[in-house]
Write a protein that holds these residues in place. Structure first.
Motif, PDB file in Angstrom:
ATOM      1  N   ALA A 192      -7.248  37.025  25.934  1.00  7.91           N
ATOM      2  CA  ALA A 192      -7.075  36.460  24.636  1.00  7.91           C
ATOM      3  C   ALA A 192      -6.988  35.284  24.288  1.00  7.91           C
ATOM      4  O   ALA A 192      -5.880  34.674  24.722  1.00  7.91           O
ATOM      5  CB  ALA A 192      -7.144  37.246  23.047  1.00  7.91           C
ATOM      6  N   SER A 193      -7.728  34.423  24.384  1.00 10.33           N
ATOM      7  CA  SER A 193      -6.875  32.923  24.567  1.00 10.33           C
ATOM      8  C   SER A 193      -6.596  32.181  22.998  1.00 10.33           C
ATOM      9  O   SER A 193      -6.811  33.720  21.913  1.00 10.33           O
ATOM     10  CB  SER A 193      -8.197  31.756  24.801  1.00 10.33           C
ATOM     11  OG  SER A 193      -8.476  32.320  25.575  1.00 10.33           O
ATOM     12  N   PRO A 194      -5.571  31.565  22.974  1.00 13.99           N
ATOM     13  CA  PRO A 194      -5.092  31.354  21.220  1.00 13.99           C
ATOM     14  C   PRO A 194      -6.136  30.268  20.561  1.00 13.99           C
ATOM     15  O   PRO A 194      -6.452  29.544  21.726  1.00 13.99           O
ATOM     16  CB  PRO A 194      -3.105  30.854  21.819  1.00 13.99           C
ATOM     17  CG  PRO A 194      -3.646  30.046  22.947  1.00 13.99           C
ATOM     18  CD  PRO A 194      -5.006  30.864  23.760  1.00 13.99           C
ATOM     19  N   VAL A 195      -5.840  30.259  19.393  1.00 19.68           N
ATOM     20  CA  VAL A 195      -6.105  28.695  19.336  1.00 19.68           C
ATOM     21  C   VAL A 195      -5.224  27.390  18.237  1.00 19.68           C
ATOM     22  O   VAL A 195      -4.256  28.820  17.621  1.00 19.68           O
ATOM     23  CB  VAL A 195      -7.911  29.205  18.101  1.00 19.68           C
ATOM     24  CG1 VAL A 195      -9.039  29.487  18.697  1.00 19.68           C
ATOM     25  CG2 VAL A 195      -7.436  29.831  16.729  1.00 19.68           C
ATOM     26  N   LEU A 196      -5.805  26.312  17.538  1.00 19.01           N
ATOM     27  CA  LEU A 196      -4.745  25.760  16.928  1.00 19.01           C
ATOM     28  C   LEU A 196      -5.735  25.422  15.115  1.00 19.01           C
ATOM     29  O   LEU A 196      -7.142  25.952  15.224  1.00 19.01           O
ATOM     30  CB  LEU A 196      -4.979  24.771  17.300  1.00 19.01           C
ATOM     31  CG  LEU A 196      -4.035  24.817  18.407  1.00 19.01           C
ATOM     32  CD1 LEU A 196      -2.946  23.189  18.987  1.00 19.01           C
ATOM     33  CD2 LEU A 196      -2.675  24.878  18.328  1.00 19.01           C
ATOM     34  N   TRP A 197      -4.437  25.513  14.362  1.00 22.50           N
ATOM     35  CA  TRP A 197      -5.258  25.224  13.155  1.00 22.50           C
ATOM     36  C   TRP A 197      -4.280  25.013  12.403  1.00 22.50           C
ATOM     37  O   TRP A 197      -2.993  25.036  12.208  1.00 22.50           O
ATOM     38  CB  TRP A 197      -5.176  26.833  11.882  1.00 22.50           C
ATOM     39  CG  TRP A 197      -5.837  26.046  10.553  1.00 22.50           C
ATOM     40  CD1 TRP A 197      -7.543  25.944  10.627  1.00 22.50           C
ATOM     41  CD2 TRP A 197      -5.306  26.028   9.639  1.00 22.50           C
ATOM     42  NE1 TRP A 197      -7.089  25.043   9.294  1.00 22.50           N
ATOM     43  CE2 TRP A 197      -6.579  25.922   8.449  1.00 22.50           C
ATOM     44  CE3 TRP A 197      -4.096  26.298   9.517  1.00 22.50           C
ATOM     45  CZ2 TRP A 197      -5.179  25.662   7.470  1.00 22.50           C
ATOM     46  CZ3 TRP A 197      -3.381  26.259   8.132  1.00 22.50           C
ATOM     47  CH2 TRP A 197      -4.680  25.762   7.121  1.00 22.50           C
ATOM     48  N   LYS A 198      -3.968  23.697  12.321  1.00 20.00           N
ATOM     49  CA  LYS A 198      -3.333  22.113  11.370  1.00 20.00           C
ATOM     50  C   LYS A 198      -2.086  22.305  12.483  1.00 20.00           C
ATOM     51  O   LYS A 198      -1.495  22.254  13.890  1.00 20.00           O
ATOM     52  CB  LYS A 198      -3.194  22.429  10.494  1.00 20.00           C
ATOM     53  CG  LYS A 198      -4.394  22.406   9.638  1.00 20.00           C
ATOM     54  CD  LYS A 198      -4.506  22.447   7.659  1.00 20.00           C
ATOM     55  CE  LYS A 198      -5.562  21.308   7.238  1.00 20.00           C
ATOM     56  NZ  LYS A 198      -6.031  21.341   6.142  1.00 20.00           N
ATOM     57  N   ASN A 199      -1.281  22.851  11.727  1.00 23.28           N
ATOM     58  CA  ASN A 199       0.420  23.105  12.417  1.00 23.28           C
ATOM     59  C   ASN A 199       0.584  24.514  12.632  1.00 23.28           C
ATOM     60  O   ASN A 199       1.589  24.724  12.654  1.00 23.28           O
ATOM     61  CB  ASN A 199       1.441  22.202  11.573  1.00 23.28           C
ATOM     62  CG  ASN A 199       1.632  23.412   9.602  1.00 23.28           C
ATOM     63  OD1 ASN A 199       0.789  24.390   9.998  1.00 23.28           O
ATOM     64  ND2 ASN A 199       2.706  23.618   9.446  1.00 23.28           N
ATOM     65  N   ARG A 200      -0.414  25.157  12.677  1.00 18.98           N
ATOM     66  CA  ARG A 200      -0.056  27.018  13.149  1.00 18.98           C
ATOM     67  C   ARG A 200      -0.789  27.156  14.555  1.00 18.98           C
ATOM     68  O   ARG A 200      -1.695  26.401  14.669  1.00 18.98           O
ATOM     69  CB  ARG A 200      -1.186  27.352  12.202  1.00 18.98           C
ATOM     70  CG  ARG A 200      -0.279  27.495  10.780  1.00 18.98           C
ATOM     71  CD  ARG A 200       1.029  28.339  11.190  1.00 18.98           C
ATOM     72  NE  ARG A 200       2.081  28.467   9.572  1.00 18.98           N
ATOM     73  CZ  ARG A 200       2.203  28.033   9.083  1.00 18.98           C
ATOM     74  NH1 ARG A 200       3.135  27.067  10.104  1.00 18.98           N
ATOM     75  NH2 ARG A 200       2.897  28.033   8.149  1.00 18.98           N
TER      76      ARG A 200
END
Lengths: 407, 377
Positions: free
Chosen positions: A173-181
């Motif tokens: 599973a690939s990661p995702v980014l949301w703002k500073n997360r």
């Protein structure tokens, strides 16, 4: 000519890009698995025809295997790889978009288990970038954050932190980014959780338990009535969480796949499984619900594509299925040659299907299947393609290809 | 703001260290080596790394040396510093401290990983480096350097083989076999030697145990058996009679496997059972006390015990197998030692989920079989 549905997708992509990744990432980039928003849609036109001699802007040798997609931001393209007799060498590479020159190459030593299915490898998850940093997660659960010049900013050994966090088929599973997360969903039969990591420090901001079943599905960030939500698809539900805190917001029960990832378009989450299930997120007093199902749209490894009012899938054996995105009504089924692991990509009214044997079939998007070209590079492609700035990026175990008109 | 404060603190520490006459890098390296689980220490390590990367290439030996006693997490921080410093030096037209790096590579007191990293930078700037180093590295304690040295001998052997100089080829392959530790190289050498009429007993070469006392089957319905402490786990008495959940008597029996690489197939002993657990037990005699690794592979949930102490456990079913995938570390006593393996099968019904097997070998940290004798019942 960009039509009304396309305008909505473009606006949505730009909104997702600016909200999730920050100002350093633009809609022209491809910052994560399946590009901006993780939905496999880009707009700057790509070549329709290429071969080993035509429209290959550059080709770069890679130091090892990988299933991860290239990610592109600005003038840089990043890719991960693994090498060594037990895949214990983990690589992060950065190339110049225009020339293909290698700008930097960093390695880390695997600290987690390296056993996996022969079709997979330790460079399976796609890295993610906010334009200022590149976050590279490997199947060993090693996670490194570098700046754009290849300087390590922080590093985590997630299997070191959680020793039962391992599956011997291979994490993917690939990661995702949301703002500073930095958000990753790491589901195994041992430790199993989703985690939001502070992008500045690499420390956990939140961590929520997930079912103890191995799962390869990449999270999806959607905007629901103006609020961002991160979706996790598991075998028995799709659940939405607050990306800032990890708090669960809503869920829909059902039977869903643990391999292909969901997509989003026309206000619906397309959740693959034994059948495709379209989920309408909650709105006001209306709870989230499955609004249609279509068993013909089942896929093997690849994820669905929602584009201009239609949803497309491709089966492992090359059946392209297309249905109306709002109703789920099948529009057509058409076989194309090859075996397929990569997810389809839509660009400028065309859909790109990349098969494992090295051929990319380009199809005109629409209710009538019209095939424009088949472009064979004679390499093995399992990774999903990436499109950015008018270039198509394909990665095999040996090479990274930039397909575009030469500058 | 927090990162800025940490950076300023690192700069002050660096200056005060210089003033006190200590190693400039010691406090920075200490901050990196202090990283701990869940990212604890990351901000301080990140700031220290920024300072470290500013150092010139003369700092490389000291940074490399810090890898010796670093945790696996810290080692990755430090190797990133090495790569960044070396990269920056070369791209800036500076040279690396070749003599010091060569001395570092040759000093086997340093960690194998760090020496290999230094070696790779030497190769980067001089492609004749392998010719200078590898002939002396067939017994290197560093796995990767040794592997490359063995590869050179394998290549020589193949060249003899291609020229039909069979005696020379056989001798070279035997030499390679003596020094090889990686399973792919050993299997390749054994296959080539077979073509030359030489049989290699890989089961013995790798140190697999192929004679066990086994008992089963105990309950593992719904996975309960993996977590249940059954009588053999409290102490093995080969004369004991246990009872399964239905009251059926269970006795130890000797099992000598003829399957390749010491594979024990419980389905062949007990039938194709599901939701079940079995034990395998062996007594081995070692001529000396020494650290060892018990390396196992199995498609089933597995636990390993050495002299009554659990040294490994993994509750995972039918997710893939590879030789040596599970490693338990312990100390082999001089004299008698007990090895107990617990292998649990779940209740999956798919055709690919029917295997109930394991294999186990006893070796050193590089994978060489250690001298020991497996007792008969």
């Amino acid at each position: 000519m960009v039509g009304e549905p396309m305008t909505r997708i473009l606006v949505a992509a730009i909104v997702v890009a600016s909200c999730a990744f920050g100002a350093a990432v633009h809609a022209e980039d491809s910052p994560q698995f399946r590009g901006v928003g993780g939905v496999g849609v880009a707009e700057t036109p790509l070549p329709v025809k290429w071969d080993k001699n035509e429209n290959i802007r550059w080709k770069a040798a890679l130091p090892g295997r990988g299933l991860s997609c290239p990610v592109v931001v600005g003038k840089r393209v990043f890719v991960t790889a693994c090498s060594g007799p037990d895949q214990e060498r983990l690589h992060v590479l950065c190339y110049d978009v225009a020339s293909g020159d290698k700008l930097w190459h960093r390695q880390i030593w695997a600290t987690g288990a390296t056993v996996c299915h022969q079709k997979s490898n330790m460079a399976a998850p796609t890295p993610v970038t906010d334009g200022k940093h590149i976050y590279a997660l490997f199947a060993t659960c090693d996670l490194a954050c570098y700046d754009m010049d290849g300087n390590l900013v922080w590093y985590r050994s997630l299997e070191g932190d959680y020793p039962t966090l391992v599956n011997n088929v291979g994490m993917a599973a690939s990661p995702v980014l949301w703002k500073n997360r930095f958000i990753a969903c790491l589901e195994t039969s041992g430790a199993s959780f989703a985690v939001g990591i502070d992008t500045a420090t690499g420390q956990n901001a939140w961590k929520v338990e997930r079912p103890k079943v191995i799962n390869w599905v990449t999270p999806l960030i959607i905007k629901n009535h103006g609020k961002d939500e991160v979706l996790f698809q598991g075998p028995s539900d799709v659940s939405a969480h607050d990306p800032a805190t990890g708090v669960k917001l809503w869920s829909v029960a059902g039977s869903f796949s643990t391999i292909p990832s969901p997509s989003f378009g026309d206000g619906l989450v397309m959740a693959p499984g034994g059948k495709m299930q379209a989920i309408r997120p909650p709105s006001g007093d209306d709870k989230a619900k499955i609004v249609w199902e279509n068993a013909k749209l089942a896929t093997g490894y690849s994820s669905p594509l929602v584009y201009r009012g239609l949803v497309y899938t491709i089966s492992t054996r090359g059946i392209v299925n297309c249905a109306d995105a709002l109703t789920g009504r099948t529009v057509f089924s058409q076989r194309i040659d090859g075996t397929f692991s990569a997810s389809p990509l839509a660009v400028d009214g065309k859909i790109y299907f990349v098969n494992e044997e090295g051929a990319t079939t380009v199809m005109q998007a629409g209710a009538q299947p019209k095939f424009l070209s088949v472009n064979n590079l004679g390499d093995t492609f399992l990774a999903s393609p990436a499109a950015a700035g008018g270039a198509l990026y394909l990665r095999s175990d040996n090479a990274l290809y930039c397909i575009a008109a030469k500058k | 703001m927090r990162n800025l404060c940490v950076s300023i603190a690192c700069a002050i520490i660096l200056l005060s260290s210089r003033a006190s006459g200590g190693s400039d890098l010691t406090p920075l390296l200490a901050r990196i080596k202090a990283v701990a689980s869940e990212g604890k220490g990351n901000p301080a390590a990140s700031a220290a790394l920024k300072e470290l990367i500013k150092q010139g290439p003369e700092a490389l030996p000291e940074i490399l040396g810090a890898i010796n006693d670093a945790s696996p997490q810290a080692a990755n921080w430090l190797r990133s510093a090495v790569d960044a410093v070396a990269d920056r030096a070369l791209s800036g037209g500076k040279s690396l401290p070749v003599k010091k790096l060569e001395a570092f590579v040759r000093d086997t007191r340093h960690s194998g990983q760090a020496r290999r990293l230094a070696y790779e930078w030497l190769v980067r700037i001089d492609d004749r480096t392998p010719d200078r180093f590898l002939p002396d590295m067939l017994d290197d304690p560093g796995a990767e350097l040794r592997r490359d040295a063995v590869a050179v001998v394998i290549k020589e052997a193949q060249e003899y083989f291609d020229k039909e100089q069979k005696a020379a080829a056989s001798a070279a392959y035997r030499k390679a076999l003596t020094h090889a530790r990686d399973r792919d190289q050993i299997q390749l050498i054994a296959a080539r030697l077979k073509k030359l009429g030489v049989e290699v007993d890989l089961t013995a070469h790798f140190g697999f145990i192929n004679r066990w006392q086994v008992v089963g089957s105990f309950d593992n319905k719904k996975g309960v058996g993996f977590h249940t402490v059954y009588p053999p786990e409290k102490g093995v008495d080969l004369a004991a009679v246990y009872k399964d959940k239905d009251g059926v008597a269970l006795r130890w029996q000797e099992h000598e496997t003829k399957l390749p690489l010491g594979l024990v197939d419980f389905n062949k002993i007990y039938g194709n059972l599901h939701g079940t657990t079995a034990f395998a037990f062996a007594v081995v005699t070692s001529p000396s006390e020494r650290p060892v690794e018990l390396r196992a592979s199995s498609n089933n949930a597995i636990q390993m015990f050495l002299n009554g102490k659990q040294i490994f456990g993994r509750e995972e079913y039918h997710h893939g197998t590879r030789m040596d995938q599970h490693v338990g570390k312990g100390i082999l006593r001089a004299g008698r030692n007990e090895i107990l393996v617990k292998v649990s099968q779940n209740e999956q019904t798919e055709a690919w989920a029917q295997t109930w097997t394991f294999q186990l070998r006893v070796c050193d940290h590089l994978g060489a079989a250690v001298p020991l004798v497996v007792e008969k019942k």
